[in-house]
Design an enzyme around this catalytic site. Structure first.
Site, PDB file in Angstrom:
ATOM      1  N   LYS A  46     -39.730  -5.029  53.836  1.00  0.00           N
ATOM      2  CA  LYS A  46     -40.181  -4.812  55.222  1.00  0.00           C
ATOM      3  C   LYS A  46     -40.357  -3.313  55.439  1.00  0.00           C
ATOM      4  O   LYS A  46     -39.432  -2.520  55.198  1.00  0.00           O
ATOM      5  CB  LYS A  46     -39.124  -5.380  56.162  1.00  0.00           C
ATOM      6  CG  LYS A  46     -39.643  -5.748  57.527  1.00  0.00           C
ATOM      7  CD  LYS A  46     -38.549  -6.505  58.264  1.00  0.00           C
ATOM      8  CE  LYS A  46     -38.927  -6.800  59.684  1.00  0.00           C
ATOM      9  NZ  LYS A  46     -37.775  -7.301  60.451  1.00  0.00           N
ATOM     10  N   VAL A  47     -41.553  -2.956  55.872  1.00  0.00           N
ATOM     11  CA  VAL A  47     -41.923  -1.536  55.947  1.00  0.00           C
ATOM     12  C   VAL A  47     -42.450  -1.232  57.347  1.00  0.00           C
ATOM     13  O   VAL A  47     -43.291  -1.981  57.866  1.00  0.00           O
ATOM     14  CB  VAL A  47     -43.038  -1.236  54.899  1.00  0.00           C
ATOM     15  CG1 VAL A  47     -43.441   0.222  54.920  1.00  0.00           C
ATOM     16  CG2 VAL A  47     -42.596  -1.664  53.508  1.00  0.00           C
TER      17      VAL A  47
END
Ligand code: E4P
Length: 295
Positions: free
Chosen positions: A163-164
Site C-alpha cells: 500500500k503506497v
C-alpha cells in the site's frame, strides 16, 4: 453496438445477394466487368465472400456479447475488512464473506503493533486467516525507501499488497512495483485525477476514501462513480477499492455504483445483516412453533 453494425452489414449484404439490381451487385459487377465482362462467376464470388464474412462477423459479435454478459454476471463486489484486529478478521472470515484485508499505520498502531519483528509477525498472522489480498502500507515517503520497504513487505507473503500513498514518489514506486509484478494499493486518494494517475502507473487497487470526503462535506460516492466511468472509458484494470466506508449504506451504495471492492470495519459489515423485521419475524415464527408444540 458492434452487433448492430455487423447486423446492418449482414442485412445489407443478404439483401444484395438476392436483389440482383442492388447497389452492391452493381458496384461489384461494374468493377469486374470493366476488367473482363466474360467472367460472370467473379461477381458471385465477391458477393459470396462478403456475405460469408458478414455472417462470421455477426456470429462473432453475438458470441462476444454473450460471453461479456456471462463474465459480468460472474463479477461481484469483494468485501475487505478494514482492520488489523485479528479477532475481527477471524469473525469476518468465519462469516464466509471475507475477500481480503486492508490495514494502515493507524490501524496497526491501534492494535499496539510496532517494531519490525512484530509488524512482520502480525502481517503473517493476518495472511494465515484470510485467503485474500492483504494490504500492508509502507511508512517510507521517498521513492528509494518505498522500493526497499515495499519489496520486503511483498516477500512476506504472496498475498501481501504493498500500500503506497498517492504522492509523487509513491506514484513512481507504484510504477516500479507494477513492472516487477508486485501488487499495489494506491492509498489516500481523494480525486478522480489521482485515481487516473494510479491506474496509469499500473496500481492493482486504488483506494478512494469515501468517509473522509463525506467528513468534509464532499460526496464520497460521487468520486467512486467518476472513477468507475473513467476506468470503464479506457478499460483500466486497476480495481476500485472503496475505502473509509463507515456505515452499511456506504457498502450498499458502493455496490450500486460498481466499486470492485469495499473495505470497512467489522461493525458496518455485520450491520448489513440486521433488520428489525427479520428479528421480529423470527421471534414470531419461534413463538408460534413453541405454541403448536405445547411448550
Ligand atoms: C483503508 O485502506 C483506509 O486506510 C481506511 O479505510 C481509512 O478509513 P478511515 O477514514 O475510517 O480511517
Amino acid at each position: 453496438m458492434s452487433a448492430g453494425v455487423f447486423g446492418s452489414l449482414f442485412l445489407y449484404t443478404f439483401l444484395s445477394h438476392f436483389n440482383h439490381g442492388s447497389f452492391l451487385r452493381f458496384r461489384a459487377a461494374s468493377a469486374w466487368e470493366a476488367v473482363d465482362t466474360n467472367i460472370p462467376s467473379v461477381n458471385l464470388d465477391i458477393r459470396t465472400i462478403v456475405f460469408s464474412s458478414s455472417l462470421i462477423a455477426l456470429a462473432a459479435s453475438i458470441l462476444i456479447i454473450v460471453f461479456n454478459k456471462k463474465a459480468n454476471s460472474n463479477k461481484y463486489m469483494k468485501f475487505f475488512i478494514d482492520t488489523a484486529n485479528l479477532a475481527h478478521i477471524k469473525e469476518a472470515h468465519e462469516l464466509g464473506i471475507l475477500d481480503g484485508v486492508t490495514t494502515n499505520p493507524s490501524l496497526m498502531a491501534k492494535e499496539g503493533i510496532s517494531g519490525q519483528e512484530n509488524v512482520v509477525r502480525h502481517y503473517q498472522a493476518i495472511c494465515g486467516i484470510t485467503d485474500g489480498d492483504v494490504s500492508a502500507e509502507v511508512i517510507a515517503t521517498t521513492y528509494e525507501e518505498m522500493v526497499i520497504e515495499g519489496e520486503a513487505l511483498a516477500k512476506l507473503h504472496e498475498r501481501i499488497v504493498v500500500k503506497v500513498p498517492m504522492i509523487k514518489d509513491g506514484l513512481r514506486a507504484i510504477k516500479y512495483f507494477s513492472s516487477k509484478g508486485i501488487k499495489t494499493n494506491c492509498t489516500l486518494v481523494f480525486s478522480a485525477g489521482q485515481a487516473l494517475l494510479a491506474a496509469k502507473a499500473g496500481a492493482t487497487y486504488v483506494s478512494p476514501f469515501i468517509g473522509r470526503l463525506d467528513d468534509v462535506s464532499t460526496d464520497g460516492m460521487t468520486l467512486i462513480e467518476d472513477i468507475r466511468t473513467i476506468y470503464d472509458n479506457y478499460g483500466y484494470t486497476t480495481q476500485i477499492l472503496a475505502a473509509s466506508a463507515r456505515h452499511p449504506m456506504h457498502i450498499v451504495n458502493c455496490a450500486k455504483v460498481g466499486a470492485d471492492v469495499v473495505t470497512a470495519p467489522l461493525a458496518p459489515i455485520v450491520a448489513l445483516l440486521k433488520h428489525p423485521l427479520t428479528d421480529n419475524g423470527l421471534a414470531q415464527f419461534l413463538a408460534d412453533h413453541a405454541k403448536a408444540a405445547g411448550k
